[in-house]
Design an enzyme around this catalytic site. Structure first.
Site, PDB file in Angstrom:
ATOM      1  CB  CYS A   2      42.085 -34.556  75.760  1.00  0.00           C
ATOM      2  SG  CYS A   2      42.092 -34.727  73.984  1.00  0.00           S
ATOM      3  NE  ARG A  27      40.231 -31.606  80.604  1.00  0.00           N
ATOM      4  CZ  ARG A  27      40.809 -30.514  81.059  1.00  0.00           C
ATOM      5  NH1 ARG A  27      40.247 -29.863  82.055  1.00  0.00           N
ATOM      6  NH2 ARG A  27      41.924 -30.058  80.546  1.00  0.00           N
ATOM      7  CD1 TRP A  74      36.728 -30.981  71.353  1.00  0.00           C
ATOM      8  CD2 TRP A  74      38.843 -30.411  70.871  1.00  0.00           C
ATOM      9  NE1 TRP A  74      36.699 -29.921  70.495  1.00  0.00           N
ATOM     10  CE2 TRP A  74      37.972 -29.548  70.180  1.00  0.00           C
ATOM     11  CE3 TRP A  74      40.206 -30.243  70.712  1.00  0.00           C
ATOM     12  CZ2 TRP A  74      38.428 -28.523  69.358  1.00  0.00           C
ATOM     13  CZ3 TRP A  74      40.665 -29.223  69.897  1.00  0.00           C
ATOM     14  CH2 TRP A  74      39.780 -28.374  69.232  1.00  0.00           C
ATOM     15  CG  ASN A  98      44.705 -32.335  77.768  1.00  0.00           C
ATOM     16  OD1 ASN A  98      44.325 -31.929  76.673  1.00  0.00           O
ATOM     17  ND2 ASN A  98      44.658 -31.601  78.868  1.00  0.00           N
ATOM     18  N   GLY A  99      46.813 -32.565  75.066  1.00  0.00           N
ATOM     19  CA  GLY A  99      47.742 -31.539  74.586  1.00  0.00           C
ATOM     20  C   GLY A  99      47.986 -31.723  73.105  1.00  0.00           C
ATOM     21  CD  GLU A 467      28.448 -14.610  75.670  1.00  0.00           C
ATOM     22  OE1 GLU A 467      29.450 -14.432  74.970  1.00  0.00           O
ATOM     23  OE2 GLU A 467      28.229 -15.677  76.257  1.00  0.00           O
ATOM     24  CE  LYS A 471      27.225 -18.943  75.190  1.00  0.00           C
ATOM     25  NZ  LYS A 471      28.124 -18.140  75.938  1.00  0.00           N
ATOM     26  CD  GLU A 474      29.521 -22.197  72.896  1.00  0.00           C
ATOM     27  OE1 GLU A 474      29.010 -21.130  73.296  1.00  0.00           O
ATOM     28  OE2 GLU A 474      30.409 -22.770  73.531  1.00  0.00           O
ATOM     29  CG  HIS A 490      29.156   1.531  57.308  1.00  0.00           C
ATOM     30  ND1 HIS A 490      29.380   2.616  56.488  1.00  0.00           N
ATOM     31  CD2 HIS A 490      28.656   2.032  58.463  1.00  0.00           C
ATOM     32  CE1 HIS A 490      29.064   3.725  57.135  1.00  0.00           C
ATOM     33  NE2 HIS A 490      28.613   3.396  58.340  1.00  0.00           N
ATOM     34  CE  LYS A 589      32.341 -24.611  80.916  1.00  0.00           C
ATOM     35  NZ  LYS A 589      31.410 -23.593  80.413  1.00  0.00           N
TER      36      LYS A 589
HETATM   37  O1  M6R Z   1      37.591 -21.058  80.421  1.00  0.00           O
HETATM   38  P1  M6R Z   1      37.627 -19.785  79.629  1.00  0.00           P
HETATM   39  O2  M6R Z   1      36.726 -18.737  80.177  1.00  0.00           O
HETATM   40  O3  M6R Z   1      39.025 -19.280  79.421  1.00  0.00           O
HETATM   41  O4  M6R Z   1      37.065 -20.184  78.203  1.00  0.00           O
HETATM   42  C1  M6R Z   1      37.102 -19.254  77.162  1.00  0.00           C
HETATM   43  C2  M6R Z   1      36.247 -19.706  76.010  1.00  0.00           C
HETATM   44  O5  M6R Z   1      36.732 -20.914  75.483  1.00  0.00           O
HETATM   45  C3  M6R Z   1      34.782 -19.905  76.404  1.00  0.00           C
HETATM   46  O6  M6R Z   1      34.267 -18.754  76.982  1.00  0.00           O
HETATM   47  C4  M6R Z   1      33.942 -20.266  75.162  1.00  0.00           C
HETATM   48  O7  M6R Z   1      33.921 -19.206  74.286  1.00  0.00           O
HETATM   49  C5  M6R Z   1      32.536 -20.661  75.610  1.00  0.00           C
HETATM   50  N1  M6R Z   1      32.310 -22.042  75.308  1.00  0.00           N
HETATM   51  C6  M6R Z   1      31.461 -19.899  74.938  1.00  0.00           C
HETATM   52  O8  M6R Z   1      30.202 -20.264  75.414  1.00  0.00           O
END
Ligand code: M6R
Length: 594
Positions: A2, A27, A74, A98-99, A467, A471, A474, A490, A589
């Site tokens: 948010c 956000r 969000w 927001n929260g 990683e 990606k 996500e 395993h 984000k």
């Molecule tokens: O702002 P931050 O680096 O603390 O965010 C952490 C994660 O939310 C962030 O890296 C998230 O995993 C990414 N969207 C992944 O691409």
């Protein structure tokens, strides 16, 4: 999670709010809304426009008013819908939040028993109802007394029809900044949104209130006492990136070499002597972070343990804060966060600081909450990252963390580690990694219809594999597992069947044969195998069906460049499958709620 904005302008502020909401969409983008307060005879009149979907859904004839609030959502409580969109209204009040109000069920039951009828499923509507009920002619007092009843986190901005030209805001564990410039006054969830609008900004601390009234900004405590504050100029590095061709994610990947070069330039100027005592004396370190930043933390663990002999306990922040970690006096806690606003990482850092540990933050936002609570901050200079999927910020996090590991080495052994000078080759090597893109593009085209895949590696390559898998999950919505190649037998090998894609990253000479063994094992079971390595020899001798040559830098630093083709691959997979890489479903984000 948010985004909120509030604005007072002598002229109509609708356009300012609307354009701020477009910037705040990173956000949250499942609904958006604006409430405007127009001055009229005997007070003001609030009008509201809100809708499921992105901010563009609010476009239309400008709404009337000098004062307004806006929100991008969000969803936490209640599905994305017009009714659950903010602002929420009760009596003479409109509110954006927001929260998360953690005690909202109890409060809602109490309000319902008193006859209140709710028009949304949100926790936020409880706040505006509390304010309306507490109101006896004093706007600020009503907001303050409602806030006293909340537990959880909030940044709120509130309008009241009896107070045209006024916005009352409160902050607790959700970011809130005030800004002034161009004849307007603002409150906002972040600084970049105010760039180009405000010239001066000042951040609210937890428990503080902001009151915009009489054309001025006041910071107040809960009792309404003025808190002296100093405004600073909007930092140039916060300037928001303008959208050009392609998605933000593609452009942010293209910016990696520059982001690394800028970060290196900043690191060279950073005075690590200020934390020399801690870097030298720490018997052990902790690293806390979430998501992609957690992967960067794992890479730091590798470097600090192998090269400096300092054990690093790496935790996801959400686990760290609830598992009674053995952190204490004399410990170094490295908190990694692109945004510097991730709620769990902030809490983990606060907890560690409260126990007497030394908190070193690695963040991309110099004025973030994390930077203000840390003892020492190492700044990434990746520039604004808008796409939800972290890309250039990850490469810069790795760079900063390797740089910190090098400093630890220096203060411990009075010399830099052998790979230190190679750090300066990273921008060039990152650019060279773009040569892998045609192969990755063809691969994405070939694998578009796959439903799942594995990413494998050994040692530091496991982090790159994790990683890459994150990606793909996500933004391409494909189930992917990033896994230690040695663990296949395993359990996970059971899923491998004809055509199952398995991508291996193999950059460590002492382990290339082991990774190759794993590829052989999956290939024998019908897998479609892909190998990334900087070694021509390793690639030549591999059984992989698809091979991609990475640029060569010293092995310690390979994670910074090896991940780039994977970032691009995920982006291409996403585009091939017809999705928007910048706004993956269900995500936002900046994760400012728990
Ligand atoms: O702002 P931050 O680096 O603390 O965010 C952490 C994660 O939310 C962030 O890296 C998230 O995993 C990414 N969207 C992944 O691409």
């Amino acid at each position: 999670m948010c985004g909120i904005i509030g604005c007072f302008s002598q002229n109509n502020c609708y356009e300012k709010l609307f354009s701020a909401l477009r910037k705040l969409e990173y956000r949250g983008y499942d609904s958006a809304g604006i409430a405007m307060l127009a001055e009229g005879e005997g007070g003001g009149k609030i009008s509201v426009r809100k809708k499921k979907g992105g901010a563009e859904g609010l476009a239309g004839a400008p709404m009337a008013g000098e004062t307004g609030i806006g929100h991008t959502r969000w969803a936490t409580h209640g599905a994305p819908s017009d009714a659950n969109a903010h602002p929420h209204v009760a009596g003479k009040f409109a509110l954006v939040h927001n929260g998360i109000v953690e005690n909202y069920s109890r409060l809602k039951a109490e309000l319902a028993a008193a006859g209140e009828v709710f028009s949304s499923e949100t926790d936020s509507e409880v706040i505006v109802k509390l304010i309306a009920r507490a109101y006896a002619g004093d706007f600020f007092a009503a907001v303050s007394s409602a806030c006293a009843r909340l537990s959880g986190s909030y940044a709120i901005a509130v309008l009241c029809e009896d107070f045209p030209g006024e916005i009352v805001c409160a902050r607790y564990k959700s970011p809130l900044v005030a800004g002034a410039g161009g004849g307007a006054l603002y409150v906002c969830s972040d600084i970049p949104t105010l760039c180009g609008e405000a010239e001066y900004i000042c951040t609210a601390a937890d428990g503080e209130f902001i009151r915009i009234c009489g054309g001025e900004i006041h910071f107040l405590d809960a009792a309404g006492r003025e808190i002296p504050k100093t405004f600073s100029r909007v930092p140039p590095e916060s300037r928001a990136q303008e959208k050009g061709r392609g998605s933000y994610m593609e452009r942010e990947i293209a910016e990696i070499p520059r982001a690394l070069a800028d970060t290196l330039a900043g690191l060279k100027k950073t005075d690590f002597a200020r934390c020399a005592r801690v870097l030298r004396g720490a018997k052990r370190a902790f690293a806390v972070a979430c998501g992609t930043a957690y992967h960067a933390a794992l890479a730091f663990k590798d470097a600090a343990e192998s090269d400096c002999g300092i054990p690093v306990l790496c935790h996801t922040s959400s686990e760290f804060r609830y598992r009674a970690p053995l952190v204490g006096e004399g410990d170094l806690v490295v908190a990694v966060s692109q945004s510097g606003e991730t709620a769990d990482t902030l809490e983990a850092a606060r907890l560690a600081k409260g126990r007497g540990a030394y908190v070193l933050a690695v963040t991309n936002v110099a004025q973030s909450s994390l930077a203000s609570l840390a003892h020492f901050t190492v700044a990434m200079r990746a520039g604004p990252e808008i796409a939800v999927a972290a890309t250039k910020s990850y490469n810069c996090q790795l760079l900063c963390l390797y740089y910190i590991a090098a400093q630890m080495h220096f203060y411990k052994f009075t010399r830099m580690p052998p790979w230190f000078s190679s750090l300066f080759e990273l921008p060039g090597a990152a650019r060279a990694a773009f040569d892998c893109f045609p192969t990755m593009r063809s691969l994405a085209e070939a694998l578009t219809d796959k439903r799942s895949m594995y990413f494998l590696g050994r040692d530091a390559d496991v982090v790159t594999a994790m990683e890459g898998a994150l990606k793909v999950k996500e933004i391409a919505y494909i189930f992917a597992e990033g896994y230690a190649a040695g663990e296949l037998k395993h359990g996970t090998l059971a899923l491998v069947e004809e055509g199952f894609p398995v991508l291996a990253v193999s950059t460590l000479s002492r382990l290339t044969q082991k990774t190759e063994n794993a590829l052989q094992e999956v290939k024998s079971r019908g897998a479609f195998t892909i190998l990334l390595s900087q070694s021509a020899e390793v690639l030549a001798e591999s059984c992989a069906a698809c091979k991609c040559r990475l640029p060569d830098v010293c092995e310690r630093l390979m994670p910074v460049v090896a991940v780039i083709p994977l970032q691009y691959f995920a982006c291409r997979m996403c585009l091939e499958r017809g999705y928007n890489p910048d706004k993956p479903r269900n995500l936002a984000k900046s994760v400012t709620v728990e």
